[in-house]
Design an enzyme around this catalytic site. Sequence first.
Site, PDB file in Angstrom:
ATOM      1  N   ARG A 158      58.690  13.715  43.940  1.00  0.00           N
ATOM      2  CA  ARG A 158      58.883  13.341  45.393  1.00  0.00           C
ATOM      3  C   ARG A 158      57.938  13.887  46.444  1.00  0.00           C
ATOM      4  NH1 ARG A 158      64.510  12.550  48.526  1.00  0.00           N
ATOM      5  NH2 ARG A 158      64.340  10.703  46.874  1.00  0.00           N
ATOM      6  N   HIS A 169      59.480   3.478  46.974  1.00  0.00           N
ATOM      7  CA  HIS A 169      60.726   4.364  46.084  1.00  0.00           C
ATOM      8  C   HIS A 169      61.194   3.560  45.177  1.00  0.00           C
ATOM      9  CE1 HIS A 169      63.850   7.095  45.617  1.00  0.00           C
ATOM     10  NE2 HIS A 169      64.555   6.952  46.792  1.00  0.00           N
ATOM     11  N   GLN A 190      64.526   3.958  43.148  1.00  0.00           N
ATOM     12  CA  GLN A 190      65.632   3.292  43.979  1.00  0.00           C
ATOM     13  C   GLN A 190      65.861   2.034  43.610  1.00  0.00           C
ATOM     14  OE1 GLN A 190      67.843   5.092  46.052  1.00  0.00           O
ATOM     15  NE2 GLN A 190      69.117   3.285  45.892  1.00  0.00           N
ATOM     16  N   ASP A 233      68.297   0.783  55.148  1.00  0.00           N
ATOM     17  CA  ASP A 233      67.881   2.233  54.897  1.00  0.00           C
ATOM     18  C   ASP A 233      67.812   2.775  56.215  1.00  0.00           C
ATOM     19  OD1 ASP A 233      66.533   4.462  53.969  1.00  0.00           O
ATOM     20  OD2 ASP A 233      64.566   3.619  53.902  1.00  0.00           O
ATOM     21  N   CYS A 275      70.605   2.819  50.220  1.00  0.00           N
ATOM     22  CA  CYS A 275      69.902   3.707  49.293  1.00  0.00           C
ATOM     23  C   CYS A 275      70.643   5.138  49.487  1.00  0.00           C
ATOM     24  CB  CYS A 275      68.693   3.632  49.332  1.00  0.00           C
ATOM     25  SG  CYS A 275      67.890   4.023  51.210  1.00  0.00           S
ATOM     26  N   ARG A 316      71.322   5.104  39.698  1.00  0.00           N
ATOM     27  CA  ARG A 316      70.239   5.718  39.640  1.00  0.00           C
ATOM     28  C   ARG A 316      70.202   6.418  38.470  1.00  0.00           C
ATOM     29  NH1 ARG A 316      67.564   7.562  44.363  1.00  0.00           N
ATOM     30  NH2 ARG A 316      66.042   8.271  42.709  1.00  0.00           N
TER      31      ARG A 316
HETATM   32  N1   CP Z   1      68.349   7.444  47.635  1.00  0.00           N
HETATM   33  C1   CP Z   1      67.832   8.591  47.432  1.00  0.00           C
HETATM   34  O1   CP Z   1      66.646   8.796  47.095  1.00  0.00           O
HETATM   35  O2   CP Z   1      68.378  10.021  47.693  1.00  0.00           O
HETATM   36  P1   CP Z   1      68.055  11.203  47.920  1.00  0.00           P
HETATM   37  O3   CP Z   1      67.149  11.380  49.041  1.00  0.00           O
HETATM   38  O4   CP Z   1      69.227  12.216  48.002  1.00  0.00           O
HETATM   39  O5   CP Z   1      67.253  11.617  46.589  1.00  0.00           O
HETATM   40  N1  NVA Z   2      63.295   5.835  53.868  1.00  0.00           N
HETATM   41  C1  NVA Z   2      64.035   7.031  53.301  1.00  0.00           C
HETATM   42  C2  NVA Z   2      64.699   6.934  52.081  1.00  0.00           C
HETATM   43  C3  NVA Z   2      65.420   8.044  51.455  1.00  0.00           C
HETATM   44  C4  NVA Z   2      66.126   8.036  50.136  1.00  0.00           C
HETATM   45  C5  NVA Z   2      63.200   8.401  53.571  1.00  0.00           C
HETATM   46  O1  NVA Z   2      61.962   8.067  52.911  1.00  0.00           O
HETATM   47  O2  NVA Z   2      63.661   9.227  54.141  1.00  0.00           O
END
Ligand code: CP
Ligand code: NVA
Length: 300
Positions: A101, A128, A131, A219, A259, A287
């Site tokens: 990440r 993502h 997701q 989102d 999400c 997930r």
């Molecule tokens: N939806 C998602 O990726 O959640 P987190 O940021 O908690 O991993």
């Molecule tokens: N668009 C959001 C998604 C979080 C799961 C972010 O990048 O923070």
Amino acid sequence: MGRSFLSLSSLSREEFDQLLNRALAGKKNPSLWGKPLLGKSVALFFEKPSTRTRLSFEVAINQLCGHALVLTQNDLQLSRGEDIADTGRVMGRYLHAIMGRVKSHATLEGLARSAGIPVINGLSDKFHPCQALADFMTIKENGIGAGSKFVFTGDGASNVAHSLILGAAHYNCDITIATPAELLPHADVLTIAARLGGKVTVTQDALAAAKDADVLYTDVWVSMGQEQETERKKKQLAPFQLNEHLLAAAKKSAIVLHCLPAHKGEEISEAAFESPQARIFDQAENRLHVQKALLEFLLK
Ligand code: CP
Ligand code: NVA
């Protein structure tokens, strides 16, 4: 050389279907999974916080009998300037896969080039894809098939919107992105979607977009790393809230997805979030199942 998963565009439509079907079957009957990760080690590398991605990957790896190592940037010499290519080359000598990440998508590309093992995108600034796999699994689980109408309302340039655009192309459903003119999906993502056969509509009218929708999705307005843009984005995105007006315009059978994490009262109203049509926590659970299918697919 391992096969990486940085974007849904790296899957064929058949592989995308296969992953959703395997995840749905494994959710119904967990004994199907066996021990595909026995003796395998997977690093989970985080430059940003996470609840769902962290928990679902760690539990999935454990349930598939592999070993998960959770690492933050500060745990590694990266924090003291070691470069990503050398980090990747070293990780590839010990591990069987890396889930990352990251702040910049280029970091994942650098790891994928240097590590020689599969690299999985657990969220970057651009995409993502894990997701979106869970999202289309949830849609399928709810009997919403190809040819349905998917509406995303919110930040059209977000990682989540980008991956949904590519997922919709694979799923063969029309996707409408209701977003301010300043936050359009990136042109390169629309080009990839077109190549995959996707049909994408972009509009500034969220209520009109929601008419007869099968899926309503949103989102957060301010993604991780965009905190300095909070005031501007809140103003731009205020007309794009997923709320009861949009729900009333959608089909009676429509489902509401998010999400997570959610900022209720911003991108989604409390009523829409708590509506009986919401499948948000099934989506979060999925997930786990879809990532098991992905790990099995990449590490078999
Ligand atoms: N939806 C998602 O990726 O959640 P987190 O940021 O908690 O991993
Ligand atoms: N668009 C959001 C998604 C979080 C799961 C972010 O990048 O923070």
